[in-house]
Design a protein around this motif. Structure first.
Motif, PDB file in Angstrom:
ATOM      1  N   ILE A   1      27.214 -24.504  11.491  1.00  8.64           N
ATOM      2  CA  ILE A   1      26.250 -25.275  12.276  1.00  8.64           C
ATOM      3  C   ILE A   1      26.472 -26.773  12.065  1.00  8.64           C
ATOM      4  O   ILE A   1      26.458 -27.548  13.013  1.00  8.64           O
ATOM      5  CB  ILE A   1      24.800 -24.892  11.893  1.00  8.64           C
TER       6      ILE A   1
ATOM      7  N   GLY B   1      26.959 -19.919   7.526  1.00 11.30           N
ATOM      8  CA  GLY B   1      26.268 -20.306   8.746  1.00 11.30           C
ATOM      9  C   GLY B   1      25.930 -21.784   8.771  1.00 11.30           C
ATOM     10  O   GLY B   1      26.089 -22.455   9.798  1.00 11.30           O
TER      11      GLY B   1
ATOM     12  N   ALA C   1      21.111 -16.152  10.345  1.00  9.70           N
ATOM     13  CA  ALA C   1      20.039 -15.165  10.530  1.00  9.70           C
ATOM     14  C   ALA C   1      20.344 -13.860   9.802  1.00  9.70           C
ATOM     15  O   ALA C   1      19.487 -13.302   9.111  1.00  9.70           O
ATOM     16  CB  ALA C   1      19.826 -14.902  12.019  1.00  9.70           C
TER      17      ALA C   1
ATOM     18  N   THR D   1      28.901 -23.076  16.561  1.00 10.66           N
ATOM     19  CA  THR D   1      27.502 -23.268  16.210  1.00 10.66           C
ATOM     20  C   THR D   1      26.724 -21.976  16.433  1.00 10.66           C
ATOM     21  O   THR D   1      25.857 -21.619  15.629  1.00 10.66           O
ATOM     22  CB  THR D   1      26.895 -24.408  17.050  1.00 10.66           C
ATOM     23  N   SER D   2      27.056 -21.238  17.499  1.00 13.18           N
ATOM     24  CA  SER D   2      26.391 -19.935  17.700  1.00 13.18           C
ATOM     25  C   SER D   2      26.737 -18.962  16.592  1.00 13.18           C
ATOM     26  O   SER D   2      25.884 -18.224  16.118  1.00 13.18           O
ATOM     27  CB  SER D   2      26.752 -19.274  19.006  1.00 13.18           C
TER      28      SER D   2
ATOM     29  N   TRP E   1      24.596 -19.791  13.615  1.00  8.13           N
ATOM     30  CA  TRP E   1      23.229 -19.280  13.689  1.00  8.13           C
ATOM     31  C   TRP E   1      23.178 -17.769  13.472  1.00  8.13           C
ATOM     32  O   TRP E   1      22.251 -17.251  12.843  1.00  8.13           O
ATOM     33  CB  TRP E   1      22.589 -19.661  15.019  1.00  8.13           C
TER      34      TRP E   1
END
Length: 139
Positions: free
Chosen positions: A43, A39, A70, A62-63, A66
């Motif tokens: 990012i 991740g 998470a 980038t999504s 994330w």
């Protein structure tokens, strides 16, 4: 004599069940850490991953970063909960591993070999957490 043999078999089964839970916990922590790094890479710099122009589930990298960050943090927390013997951790571990399977399935065009490898690992983690009975003595 017969009950002694059956008792030994059940002890061996319980030891294997405890080993499966420990293996699932360690794999969740390790794969969660790798998902965190994955991740962060997505990012920080989108040039690392292959981009596919005509992908149905196309998100910005980038999504995806994330999402993996998470889920990786959640997987590490659940793995630590499994190591500590928390009762909630088995059910949440199955759910988190299922979410990670879906995330890695949707991420196949960006990292195909790694995604398929993690899908197989998370499927094994789900199996390992579901096969263990929580009423066993070694849990």
């Amino acid at each position: 004599m017969t009950t002694t043999t059956q008792h030994r078999r059940s002890e061996g089964t319980l030891a294997v069940a405890g080993g499966l839970t420990a293996f699932a916990a360690v794999m969740l922590v390790m794969s969660g850490m790798l998902d965190i790094f994955r991740g962060i890479m997505a990012i920080a710099d989108d040039a690392i991953y292959l981009s596919t122009p005509n992908y149905v589930f196309k998100f910005d990298l980038t999504s995806w970063g994330w999402i993996h960050l998470a889920l990786g943090l959640l997987a590490m927390a659940v793995g630590i909960g499994l190591v500590m013997g928390a009762t909630w951790a088995r059910a949440v571990g199955v759910g988190v591993a299922g979410l990670l399977i879906i995330a890695n399935f949707l991420d196949i065009p960006y990292a195909p070999f790694w995604s398929v490898t993690l899908i197989a690992l998370y499927a094994f983690i789900i199996w390992a957490l579901c096969v263990v009975r929580p009423d066993s003595e070694t849990y």
